[in-house]
Design a protein around this motif. Sequence first.
Motif, PDB file in Angstrom:
ATOM      1  N   LEU A 227       0.849  -1.009  -0.070  1.00  0.00           N
ATOM      2  CA  LEU A 227      -0.113  -0.131  -0.193  1.00  0.00           C
ATOM      3  C   LEU A 227       0.802   1.299  -0.100  1.00  0.00           C
ATOM      4  N   GLY A 228       2.121   1.121  -0.090  1.00  0.00           N
ATOM      5  CA  GLY A 228       3.126   2.165  -0.064  1.00  0.00           C
ATOM      6  C   GLY A 228       3.076   3.019  -1.490  1.00  0.00           C
ATOM      7  N   LYS A 229       3.804   3.984  -1.224  1.00  0.00           N
ATOM      8  CA  LYS A 229       4.171   4.848  -2.647  1.00  0.00           C
ATOM      9  C   LYS A 229       4.553   3.991  -3.738  1.00  0.00           C
ATOM     10  N   ARG A 230       4.268   4.375  -4.846  1.00  0.00           N
ATOM     11  CA  ARG A 230       4.737   3.876  -6.079  1.00  0.00           C
ATOM     12  C   ARG A 230       6.392   3.906  -6.358  1.00  0.00           C
ATOM     13  N   ILE A 231       6.830   2.946  -6.975  1.00  0.00           N
ATOM     14  CA  ILE A 231       8.250   2.935  -7.061  1.00  0.00           C
ATOM     15  C   ILE A 231       8.931   3.918  -8.019  1.00  0.00           C
ATOM     16  N   PRO A 232       9.709   5.086  -7.738  1.00  0.00           N
ATOM     17  CA  PRO A 232      10.185   5.868  -8.552  1.00  0.00           C
ATOM     18  C   PRO A 232      11.274   5.299  -9.418  1.00  0.00           C
ATOM     19  N   HIS A 233      11.359   6.279 -10.680  1.00  0.00           N
ATOM     20  CA  HIS A 233      12.581   5.757 -11.540  1.00  0.00           C
ATOM     21  C   HIS A 233      13.851   5.551 -10.881  1.00  0.00           C
ATOM     22  N   GLU A 234      14.111   6.652 -10.044  1.00  0.00           N
ATOM     23  CA  GLU A 234      15.676   6.615  -9.300  1.00  0.00           C
ATOM     24  C   GLU A 234      15.645   5.441  -8.378  1.00  0.00           C
ATOM     25  N   GLU A 235      14.722   4.537  -8.076  1.00  0.00           N
ATOM     26  CA  GLU A 235      14.964   3.579  -7.077  1.00  0.00           C
ATOM     27  C   GLU A 235      14.925   2.249  -7.789  1.00  0.00           C
ATOM     28  N   ARG A 236      14.881   2.110  -8.916  1.00  0.00           N
ATOM     29  CA  ARG A 236      14.513   1.012  -9.850  1.00  0.00           C
ATOM     30  C   ARG A 236      15.646  -0.037  -9.617  1.00  0.00           C
ATOM     31  N   PHE A 237      16.724   0.436  -9.442  1.00  0.00           N
ATOM     32  CA  PHE A 237      17.868  -0.795  -9.187  1.00  0.00           C
ATOM     33  C   PHE A 237      18.090  -1.135  -7.599  1.00  0.00           C
ATOM     34  N   SER A 238      17.648  -0.403  -6.819  1.00  0.00           N
ATOM     35  CA  SER A 238      17.838  -0.657  -5.429  1.00  0.00           C
ATOM     36  C   SER A 238      16.744  -1.638  -4.599  1.00  0.00           C
ATOM     37  N   ILE A 239      15.522  -1.884  -5.445  1.00  0.00           N
ATOM     38  CA  ILE A 239      14.553  -2.732  -5.167  1.00  0.00           C
ATOM     39  C   ILE A 239      15.037  -4.111  -5.712  1.00  0.00           C
ATOM     40  N   PRO A 240      14.734  -5.121  -4.704  1.00  0.00           N
ATOM     41  CA  PRO A 240      14.981  -6.656  -5.439  1.00  0.00           C
ATOM     42  C   PRO A 240      13.759  -6.930  -6.279  1.00  0.00           C
ATOM     43  N   ARG A 241      14.046  -7.826  -7.301  1.00  0.00           N
ATOM     44  CA  ARG A 241      13.239  -8.420  -8.466  1.00  0.00           C
ATOM     45  C   ARG A 241      13.121  -9.930  -8.157  1.00  0.00           C
ATOM     46  N   GLU A 349       6.305  -6.300 -19.140  1.00  0.00           N
ATOM     47  CA  GLU A 349       6.798  -6.150 -17.714  1.00  0.00           C
ATOM     48  C   GLU A 349       5.188  -6.115 -17.021  1.00  0.00           C
ATOM     49  N   VAL A 350       5.515  -6.713 -15.854  1.00  0.00           N
ATOM     50  CA  VAL A 350       4.480  -7.263 -14.782  1.00  0.00           C
ATOM     51  C   VAL A 350       4.717  -6.620 -13.492  1.00  0.00           C
ATOM     52  N   HIS A 351       3.684  -5.856 -13.047  1.00  0.00           N
ATOM     53  CA  HIS A 351       3.850  -5.363 -11.632  1.00  0.00           C
ATOM     54  C   HIS A 351       2.530  -6.086 -10.694  1.00  0.00           C
ATOM     55  N   VAL A 352       2.892  -6.526  -9.714  1.00  0.00           N
ATOM     56  CA  VAL A 352       2.090  -7.139  -8.724  1.00  0.00           C
ATOM     57  C   VAL A 352       1.861  -5.991  -7.665  1.00  0.00           C
ATOM     58  N   GLY A 353       0.427  -5.329  -7.744  1.00  0.00           N
ATOM     59  CA  GLY A 353       0.193  -4.271  -6.933  1.00  0.00           C
ATOM     60  C   GLY A 353      -0.960  -3.445  -7.617  1.00  0.00           C
ATOM     61  N   ALA A 354      -1.687  -2.722  -6.782  1.00  0.00           N
ATOM     62  CA  ALA A 354      -2.736  -1.817  -7.753  1.00  0.00           C
ATOM     63  C   ALA A 354      -2.297  -1.010  -8.426  1.00  0.00           C
ATOM     64  N   CYS A 355      -1.118  -0.288  -8.422  1.00  0.00           N
ATOM     65  CA  CYS A 355      -0.792   0.637  -9.361  1.00  0.00           C
ATOM     66  C   CYS A 355       0.777   0.364  -9.719  1.00  0.00           C
ATOM     67  N   GLY A 356       1.158   0.568 -10.870  1.00  0.00           N
ATOM     68  CA  GLY A 356       2.298   0.162 -11.653  1.00  0.00           C
ATOM     69  C   GLY A 356       3.387   1.184 -11.329  1.00  0.00           C
ATOM     70  N   HIS A 357       4.380   0.457 -11.141  1.00  0.00           N
ATOM     71  CA  HIS A 357       5.674   1.491 -10.960  1.00  0.00           C
ATOM     72  C   HIS A 357       6.061   2.345 -11.941  1.00  0.00           C
ATOM     73  N   LYS A 358       6.604   3.582 -11.437  1.00  0.00           N
ATOM     74  CA  LYS A 358       7.190   4.707 -12.269  1.00  0.00           C
ATOM     75  C   LYS A 358       8.504   4.437 -13.027  1.00  0.00           C
ATOM     76  N   ALA A 359       9.062   3.289 -13.117  1.00  0.00           N
ATOM     77  CA  ALA A 359      10.446   3.018 -13.731  1.00  0.00           C
ATOM     78  C   ALA A 359      10.319   3.117 -15.069  1.00  0.00           C
ATOM     79  N   GLN A 360      10.952   3.997 -15.977  1.00  0.00           N
ATOM     80  CA  GLN A 360      10.757   4.110 -17.140  1.00  0.00           C
ATOM     81  C   GLN A 360      11.829   3.291 -18.208  1.00  0.00           C
ATOM     82  N   ASN A 361      11.659   2.124 -17.884  1.00  0.00           N
ATOM     83  CA  ASN A 361      12.570   1.029 -18.723  1.00  0.00           C
ATOM     84  C   ASN A 361      11.547   0.456 -19.910  1.00  0.00           C
ATOM     85  N   CYS A 362      10.450   1.011 -20.176  1.00  0.00           N
ATOM     86  CA  CYS A 362       9.891   0.182 -21.407  1.00  0.00           C
ATOM     87  C   CYS A 362      10.552   0.401 -22.622  1.00  0.00           C
ATOM     88  N   GLY A 363      10.821  -0.298 -23.518  1.00  0.00           N
ATOM     89  CA  GLY A 363      11.567  -0.246 -24.869  1.00  0.00           C
ATOM     90  C   GLY A 363      10.712  -0.725 -25.901  1.00  0.00           C
TER      91      GLY A 363
END
Length: 451
Positions: A227-241, A349-363
């Motif tokens: 339920l937290g805030k959406r993942i910003p683009h700057e934290e895309r490498f610090s969050i595990p996948r 790209e798949v995101h488990v959550g109510a809102c998708g992340h904000k990482a700008q990695n769509c090519g």
Amino acid sequence: MKLIVLFLLFGGMDCVYPQPRFVASVFPHGKGKGLKPKLGCPKSDRFPSRSSLDSLKYCGSILKLQVEFRIPSLNTAPHHPLVVRCNHPQNADLPKFLSKKEKKPFPTPILELRRAARERFKNSRGKPKRPVPPPKNGLLVKSLIPLAYNVLNARTSLINNLKMLLKAVPVHACKGCNEIHVGPVGHPFKSCRGPGAPARKGVHDWTNAFVEDILVPLEAYHLYDRLGKRIPHEERFSIPRVPAVVELCIQAGVDLPEYPTKRRRKPVIRIAKSEFIDADESDLPDLDPEAPKIPLLTELPNEEIVPPSNDEEIAFLAEETLQAWETMKRGAKKLMGVYPVRVCGYCSEVHVGACGHKAQNCGAYKHQQRNGQHGWQKAVIDDLIPPRYVWHIPDLNEPALQRELRNFYGQAPAVVEICVQGGAAVPEQYKSTMRLDIGIPATVKEAEMVV
């Protein structure tokens, strides 16, 4: 007599009878488009011996002559081509293949979503707000926690069984593209589009396949607080996948020490639509750390894999693998109905959550116009667990497929085809695309005679 008839046709009275609808066929090719053919009636002053009744009779005979001999009947039923419709469940096609330039269709059309939203707003007008049910209020759905454990165990069992089946059932993978084939030899179809394909004229370069080629390794970001805030683009490498199915099970109640997550025991307090605060849980008793939990299976390393020794063990292992596949898909689909899962409409790209992340990695196609952002929409089960379709071999005694008979072969997910070739029974829901009841022609000449 002929002169009199011609005179009556082209000369005569100025009275003109109403134009019939079918007289236009007199000019079949558009000639004389602006002309209106008239049926002249003889003038009474020119033939005083004839009465007006005789003139009408004669004019009516001319009209009758045109209707009978020059104009087809209007009562004739229109000719419709013969269309043979076959809704036999054994002859279904695969889902439509979307090119990279097409966006995935929404599971529910936008118009229906808007209509349902207006209906909910209309029904809730003037009524008190209802409390938000779980999991939207931060709590878990307790009835789905055992299901989440079963899905995760089914996934682990599926991976372990596939590692053993690959030592008994040959599976080939192309070195240039992501296509695979189940069988002793690869298929001869020229469908390769990878590097070096033009030099090989589209023929695949086959090699041995692994589990990663059969089960697509689809990963998603792990959320400590869903339920937290959406993942910003700057934290895309610090969050595990983690694998997307594993993340779905974690959010549904599975506790993994290597992936901690926040569990609430009281509903959150909503301040605004996107703002909330956690309730005070200091008055609640402490949790029992020694409470019994559902045991989880572990993946076996490749060194500990023991291949089956005989055909009976292979058939039993194939049945168990197929059951694990169905359990994982059926359970994940039920979890997705409660815990939302998003997918990008342009890429995988798949995101488990109510809102998708904000990482700008769509090519994907035209990602520059979206600044690399994903186009999030509701996901379906095939987005979370993509099925790798392979060609179905109708006769294992003759595993080599013929290039000219490609339209007669069916397809099935790779896991299903492996289990079927291992000795498992064909599931009912996959018979439509495998085309089991279609007769395969013996020769190319016989195939050309098929209508």
